[in-house]
Design an enzyme around this catalytic site. Structure first.
Site, short mmCIF file in Angstrom:
data_model
loop_
_atom_site.label_atom_id
_atom_site.label_comp_id
_atom_site.label_asym_id
_atom_site.label_seq_id
_atom_site.Cartn_x
_atom_site.Cartn_y
_atom_site.Cartn_z
N SER A 583 -0.08 -3.11 -4.28
CA SER A 583 -0.81 -4.00 -3.29
C SER A 583 0.63 -4.81 -2.95
O SER A 583 1.56 -4.33 -2.14
CB SER A 583 -1.53 -4.97 -4.10
N ASP A 658 -9.54 1.90 1.31
CA ASP A 658 -9.07 0.38 0.74
C ASP A 658 -9.76 -0.75 1.61
O ASP A 658 -9.41 -0.83 2.82
CB ASP A 658 -7.48 0.39 0.63
N HIS A 690 -9.78 -1.30 -3.55
CA HIS A 690 -8.27 -1.43 -3.65
C HIS A 690 -7.53 -0.62 -4.68
O HIS A 690 -6.54 -0.04 -4.45
CB HIS A 690 -8.24 -2.93 -3.82
#
Length: 714
Positions: A583, A658, A690
């Protein structure tokens, strides 16, 4: 002496029996963890809690330190109607607090259980249950009315109320659609404002306040499910930086049915955000927490439902940004509430009167209140890092700000589950040298016994914490794990783990490291390193703000300073340093490889943001401002234009669907790398989340370890 020798041999043998942490051991541990008891759900009177254990609900009595089985969940699971599969996919945000499977009634005599979208009422005294709903649709976010006579929930895109005695169901709204969501949330509000619900019962049980999200003007991101013979279009409403947010309206509807009264909260598509709302104690007014779009101004006001008259309570402002606020905690006197704020540079507790005229700061100092927990008998319970930013402890203080007491007695990090009004609490404590252990306490801090001891059967290698200086002299913390079988004088390869983003706790703390990929790396012969950087939470607002309008610059400078410090310790090979993160950590990995290409030999970027124009409105604009007002900042943080700088070996990993960091980010960077003639490895996963989880996670972990083995051991 012979007895001592035998004892030492026994101890050495016991230590030697601990399992090394391999990929297989990690998978085994994760599978076992998923089967552990569920979290405690405290009864309203604070005298017991319920949890789920192996398809059985169990009630625990803290005073007696005993438990009893209440009911098996299997018959209810079998009785539930399976909900229809939703097509296209329902992009409900992971942070939505709705659909918790267990909830006490206000009287404490019943327990609401949710399974497969249906609701069941369990009677505590007998363990018998009644099925409340049996529909092919899911009843989302059920809530008891304060008088326990009714239940409200969202079904589809509308709000419903149900009388528990008669079973009569009333549809309170009728205009809901996929883009007009009554009592439900869009994707970005729960993700970035941590708003987990969108409706609230009035204290007198006569009305319900709810948010309506009109997402029709939010842009559509065109996800597709490619796992079937024909692709399935699965659009997601996702506002990227500078785009329209949802039009959010606040309404109040009678619980018996009737017309909604709308409360004016201003233009939320362009100008404002509504991170919190709810009822004032008098049941005649609702309160609203409103922030401007750039999130550097916040105001709280109450609005009378009948007249529409608005009353200001307080305002806050900041030259940079205001972090996501907590919520108002109204006190039993009905005239005051507690609030946490960073208005003096550190998050602290304030007490306000309901009209805002009487305000007092209860806690103060160069440390952070980490959580506001409960109120009991003129005392406020909270957690903070006072005295050591690497630890979290439980405190209580009087409402006038005097007689502050620390309730725990051991060093380290304490995670607290506290009963209503603070009669009892569970304290899960750990440190770098002490595994997690949960103890039961009375509200004054006295330990009543051990609730759960987490026996550690794996060979967890020790973590050491060090201090180093950032480029401007700021004191930062790092932590490292030396590899198994460490030999002084030998140089080892390094894996740097990084997140680095704002709004998240700093990675260095005095807590048990546990079983994770860091331990797998260390057992495989790597030094593992994590370091703080500016922007992280827990050390005051001034520690966060150097990242303002230029994400990635100060963070990378601090990370590089940490790597240089680690090299100076003398046991790492400066030519064999890898980096990995997910991320924001994926962004930081690519950021490091492209903007500090001489430092790292290789890197694995998971779900990376590669251009903040691609990321959502609320998060991005908080730190970067609007694209039209900070064009240079957005351009300088974009990674694709720097693809030609890549020298290291690179792997990129990403879920194709995602919902948080859109795959668009990865597509843009790989297109730039291909155009620049730069080789890289790519792993694509088909999950609609995610993170990667389940069996694909095991495959991915093996792939990650193999990548480092190939590129750091030569």
């Amino acid at each position: 002496m012979r007895l001592l020798a035998l004892f030492l041999i026994f101890i050495a043998s016991a230590l030697a029996q601990k399992k090394p942490i391999t990929l297989a051991a990690l998978a085994e541990y994760q599978e076992a963890s998923a089967k552990q008891d569920g979290p405690p759900v405290w009864a309203p009177d604070g005298k017991s809690f319920v949890f789920e254990r192996a398809k059985t609900l169990v009630i625990y009595d803290p005073a007696a330190k005993s438990s009893r089985e209440l009911v098996s969940t299997e018959p209810m699971n079998a009785a539930a109607a399976m909900p229809h599969e939703t097509r296209p996919f329902d992009w409900t945000n992971r942070r939505v607090a709705a659909d918790s499977s267990l909830q006490w009634s206000p009287s404490g005599k019943e327990l609401l259980y949710e399974t497969s979208g249906d609701l069941f009422l369990i009677h505590i005294e007998t363990g018998k249950w009644d099925q409340i709903t049996k529909t092919p649709e899911v009843e989302h976010d059920p809530k008891f009315s304060p008088d326990r006579k009714m239940l409200a929930f969202r079904r589809g895109f509308d709000l419903y109320a149900l009388e528990l005695t008669s079973g009569k169901e009333t549809r309170l709204t009728r205009d809901g659609t996929a883009t007009l969501i009554n009592a439900g949330l869009d994707w970005v509000y729960p993700e970035e404002l941590e708003l987990g619900t969108a409706f609230w019962w009035s204290p007198d049980s006569k009305s319900i306040a709810y948010l309506q999200f009109d997402t029709s003007r939010e842009p559509v991101y065109p996800h597709e499910d490619l796992l079937h013979p024909r692709a399935i279009y699965e659009p997601q409403r996702y506002p990227q930086a500078g785009d329209n947010n949802a039009d959010v309206h606040l309404g109040v509807v009678p619980a018996a049915g009737g017309t909604t009264r709308w409360i004016d909260v201003g233009d939320t598509r362009i100008s404002f955000l509504i991170p919190r709302a709810g009822w004032m104690p008098n049941s005649s007014s609702v309160y609203t927490i409103r922030m401007n779009r750039l999130q550097n101004k916040l105001e709280m006001f109450s609005t009378n439902v009948e007249s529409g008259t608005r009353t200001a309570i307080f305002t806050e402002s900041d030259p940079y940004w205001i972090n996501t606020p907590g919520d108002a905690y109204f006190l039993p006197d009905g005239r005051h509430f507690l609030w946490t704020s960073e208005r003096d540079g550190f998050r602290h507790i304030y007490r306000y009167s309901n009209d805002g005229k009487d305000g007092k700061q209860l806690t103060k100092g160069p440390w952070e209140v980490r959580g506001l927990l409960e109120y009991n008998d003129q005392r406020v319970f909270y957690t903070s890092n006072e005295g050591d930013t690497l630890e979290t402890h439980l405190y209580s203080i009087k409402l006038d700000g005097t007689d502050k007491r620390r309730l725990d007695r051991s060093p380290g990090t304490h995670e607290i589950s506290m009963s209503p009004a603070g009669a009892f609490y569970l304290d899960t404590a750990s440190s770098l040298t002490s595994p997690r252990r949960t103890t039961l306490h009375s509200g004054d801090g006295a330990e009543l016994g051990v609730y759960r001891d987490f026996a550690e059967e794996y060979d967890v290698l020790p973590t050491q914490i060090v201090k180093f200086k950032g480029p401007d002299g700021a004191e930062l913390h790092g932590r490292f794990i030396k590899p198994a079988g460490f030999e002084p004088g030998k140089k080892y390869p390094v894996i740097v783990g990084v997140y680095g983003g704002p709004g998240v706790d700093l990675p260095v703390e005095n807590s048990w490291p546990g079983i994770n990929m860091d331990q797998v790396y260390a057992h495989q012969g790597y030094v593992v390193w994590h370091a703080d950087n500016r922007g992280g939470s827990g050390r005051g607002h001034a520690f966060e703000t150097p990242i303002f309008r230029k994400l990635g610059v100060a963070e990378l400078a601090d990370q590089i300073a940490g790597v240089k410090y680690l090299i100076s310790l003398g046991f790492v090979d400066p030519e064999k340093i890898g980096i990995t993160g997910w991320s924001y950590g994926g962004f930081m990995t690519l950021n490091a490889l492209l903007n500090a290409p001489d430092v790292f030999k290789c890197g694995i970027a998971g779900a990376p943001v590669t251009n903040f124009l691609n990321y959502d409105t609320i998060y991005t604009e908080r730190y970067m401002g609007l694209p039209a007002e900070n064009a240079d900042g957005y351009a300088q943080t974009a990674l694709a234009p720097k693809a030609n700088n890549l020298r290291a070996k690179l792997m990129i990993l990403h879920n194709f669907e995602d919902d948080n960091v859109l795959f668009q980010n990865t597509m843009q960077i790989i297109a730039a790398l291909e155009e620049a003639g730069k080789p890289f490895e790519l792993g694509i996963y088909p999950q609609k989340t995610h993170p990667v989880d389940g069996n694909p996670l095991r495959q991915m972990n093996a792939r990650i370890l193999d990548f480092f083995e190939r590129n750091l051991k030569f």
